[in-house]
Design an enzyme around this catalytic site. Structure first.
Site, PDB file in Angstrom:
ATOM      1  N   ASP A 138     -10.155  -7.896 -25.698  1.00 33.29           N
ATOM      2  CA  ASP A 138      -8.924  -7.168 -25.372  1.00 33.29           C
ATOM      3  C   ASP A 138      -8.888  -6.984 -23.863  1.00 33.29           C
ATOM      4  OD1 ASP A 138      -6.582  -5.548 -25.698  1.00 33.29           O
ATOM      5  OD2 ASP A 138      -7.826  -3.772 -25.435  1.00 33.29           O
ATOM      6  N   SER A 139      -7.726  -6.588 -23.358  1.00 34.22           N
ATOM      7  CA  SER A 139      -7.617  -6.315 -21.929  1.00 34.22           C
ATOM      8  C   SER A 139      -8.437  -5.087 -21.535  1.00 34.22           C
ATOM      9  CB  SER A 139      -6.151  -6.075 -21.570  1.00 34.22           C
ATOM     10  OG  SER A 139      -5.630  -5.028 -22.363  1.00 34.22           O
TER      11      SER A 139
ATOM     12  N   TYR B  73      -2.917  -6.021 -18.939  1.00 34.54           N
ATOM     13  CA  TYR B  73      -2.345  -7.362 -19.050  1.00 34.54           C
ATOM     14  C   TYR B  73      -0.817  -7.271 -19.234  1.00 34.54           C
ATOM     15  CZ  TYR B  73      -6.938  -9.626 -19.986  1.00 34.54           C
ATOM     16  OH  TYR B  73      -8.213 -10.118 -19.905  1.00 34.54           O
TER      17      TYR B  73
ATOM     18  N   CYS C 105      -5.820  -8.024 -28.415  1.00 29.96           N
ATOM     19  CA  CYS C 105      -4.776  -7.617 -27.468  1.00 29.96           C
ATOM     20  C   CYS C 105      -3.409  -8.187 -27.880  1.00 29.96           C
ATOM     21  CB  CYS C 105      -5.167  -8.127 -26.090  1.00 29.96           C
ATOM     22  SG  CYS C 105      -3.968  -7.764 -24.812  1.00 29.96           S
TER      23      CYS C 105
ATOM     24  N   GLU D 227      -4.882   6.707 -23.235  1.00 31.91           N
ATOM     25  CA  GLU D 227      -6.119   6.653 -22.453  1.00 31.91           C
ATOM     26  C   GLU D 227      -6.435   7.972 -21.766  1.00 31.91           C
ATOM     27  OE1 GLU D 227      -6.694   3.145 -20.171  1.00 31.91           O
ATOM     28  OE2 GLU D 227      -6.556   1.915 -21.974  1.00 31.91           O
TER      29      GLU D 227
ATOM     30  N   CYS E  84       0.892  -3.268 -29.998  1.00 30.77           N
ATOM     31  CA  CYS E  84      -0.030  -3.087 -28.866  1.00 30.77           C
ATOM     32  C   CYS E  84      -1.234  -2.318 -29.385  1.00 30.77           C
ATOM     33  CB  CYS E  84       0.681  -2.294 -27.764  1.00 30.77           C
ATOM     34  SG  CYS E  84      -0.408  -1.725 -26.455  1.00 30.77           S
ATOM     35  N   THR E  85      -2.409  -2.709 -28.907  1.00 32.59           N
ATOM     36  CA  THR E  85      -3.680  -2.130 -29.371  1.00 32.59           C
ATOM     37  C   THR E  85      -3.707  -0.603 -29.443  1.00 32.59           C
ATOM     38  OG1 THR E  85      -4.324  -2.371 -27.053  1.00 32.59           O
ATOM     39  CG2 THR E  85      -5.232  -3.966 -28.613  1.00 32.59           C
ATOM     40  N   HIS E  86      -3.056   0.037 -28.459  1.00 30.01           N
ATOM     41  CA  HIS E  86      -3.181   1.495 -28.359  1.00 30.01           C
ATOM     42  C   HIS E  86      -2.275   2.263 -29.322  1.00 30.01           C
ATOM     43  CE1 HIS E  86      -5.055   0.204 -24.691  1.00 30.01           C
ATOM     44  NE2 HIS E  86      -5.294   1.429 -24.282  1.00 30.01           N
TER      45      HIS E  86
HETATM   46  N1  DGL Z   1      -4.208  -4.380 -24.891  1.00 22.14           N
HETATM   47  C1  DGL Z   1      -2.838  -4.428 -24.428  1.00 22.14           C
HETATM   48  C2  DGL Z   1      -1.957  -4.899 -25.599  1.00 22.14           C
HETATM   49  O1  DGL Z   1      -2.293  -4.743 -26.755  1.00 22.14           O
HETATM   50  C3  DGL Z   1      -2.363  -3.096 -23.903  1.00 22.14           C
HETATM   51  C4  DGL Z   1      -2.939  -2.734 -22.548  1.00 22.14           C
HETATM   52  C5  DGL Z   1      -2.555  -3.729 -21.459  1.00 22.14           C
HETATM   53  O2  DGL Z   1      -1.401  -3.726 -20.992  1.00 22.14           O
HETATM   54  O3  DGL Z   1      -3.427  -4.503 -21.090  1.00 22.14           O
HETATM   55  O4  DGL Z   1      -0.902  -5.435 -25.374  1.00 22.14           O
END
Ligand code: DGL
Length: 268
Positions: free
Chosen positions: A10-11, A42, A73, A152, A184-186
């Site tokens: 992941d990023s 990312y 990600c 975060e 998105c992961t979060h």
């Molecule tokens: N991991 C990214 C995603 O799921 C979110 C954080 C980022 O912008 O890198 O798109």
């Protein structure tokens, strides 16, 4: 039977939501996780940069005995995986396809929302795949860039999260969607806030959970399951391990500070 590990990248640390789901579905599998904390985010970068980063993330994971790589990600999955996956002889699986197929099964009224980073929404991969499944689907997409810093910084359940969430989701809600992809992961960390804004009748799709289920089926049908009872996980990041260790607890529900290692991703 195959006791090689599953690589996940992941990023940053959001992909740990996917590791948590993988551990639930596949407790016997070893997982190597790479979080590109030195180059996050990312979601706001150009497609060219994201592809360059993703290539090095995969190259790093390939230095481990991986049998499969998961791009946890959302941004990497939408923008880079379709093009890069074909370059490797182990399967590289993104989160988009399994999330789309879950949304297609869940929707009754054909109105589907997609939220993600600016890059994911601009790229339109979710919209394309949903329309490929059914041209008649109405897709409502919205970038929600403030969700990542909210999570975060520990504000996932805070009043401020409700205010921002209401603002971002207003049009999607007005559109009458019955299904919303948390692309998105979060975002799964903000599930309760998102659900309270959207209402109980809207099904929330968690791509990390869906890809974990898909990986389970894939390993089974290809006889690639490990025969271990209890797998072990390794964690690598490209920036300081200290902050990662602390926030990782939010995503995994356990402290991994002692086992996170820093690597130089520019070497890959
Ligand atoms: N991991 C990214 C995603 O799921 C979110 C954080 C980022 O912008 O890198 O798109």
């Amino acid at each position: 039977m195959d006791n090689r590990c599953i690589g996940v990248f992941d990023s940053g640390l959001g992909g740990l939501t996917c590791v948590r789901e993988l551990s639930k579905v596949l407790p016997g599998e070893d997982v190597v996780y790479f979080g590109d904390t030195g180059r996050v985010p990312y979601g706001s970068r150009s497609e060219e940069t994201i592809k360059k980063y993703v290539r090095s993330d995969i190259e790093f994971l390939m230095t481990h005995p991986v049998k499969l790589i998961v791009a946890a990600c959302g941004t990497a999955s939408a923008i880079a995986v379709p093009e890069l996956a074909v370059e490797y002889d182990v399967p590289v699986i993104g989160v988009v396809e399994s999330a789309v197929s879950a949304a297609v099964s869940a929707t009754k009224n054909g109105k589907i929302g997609v939220i993600g980073t600016s890059g994911t929404v601009r790229n339109g991969k979710y919209r394309d795949l949903l329309h490929k499944a059914d041209k008649g689907f109405e897709v409502f997409a919205k970038a929600c860039p403030l969700f990542v810093p909210l999570v975060e910084n520990g504000y996932a359940d805070h009043e401020v999260a409700y205010i921002i969430c209401r603002e971002y989701l207003e049009d999607i809600k007005k559109g009458g969607v019955d299904t919303l992809i948390l692309g998105c992961t979060h975002y799964p960390i903000m599930k309760s806030v998102i659900s309270s804004v959207m209402g109980d009748s809207v099904t929330l799709i968690d791509p990390g959970a869906e890809v974990a289920r898909y990986v389970g089926e894939f390993l089974k049908s290809n006889e690639l399951m490990s025969d271990n009872k209890c797998g072990s996980n390794k964690y690598f990041v490209s920036d300081s391990t200290e902050d990662f260790g602390k926030i990782a607890g939010l995503f995994l529900g356990k402290d991994i500070s002692d086992i996170v290692k820093q690597i130089d991703i520019e070497k890959y």
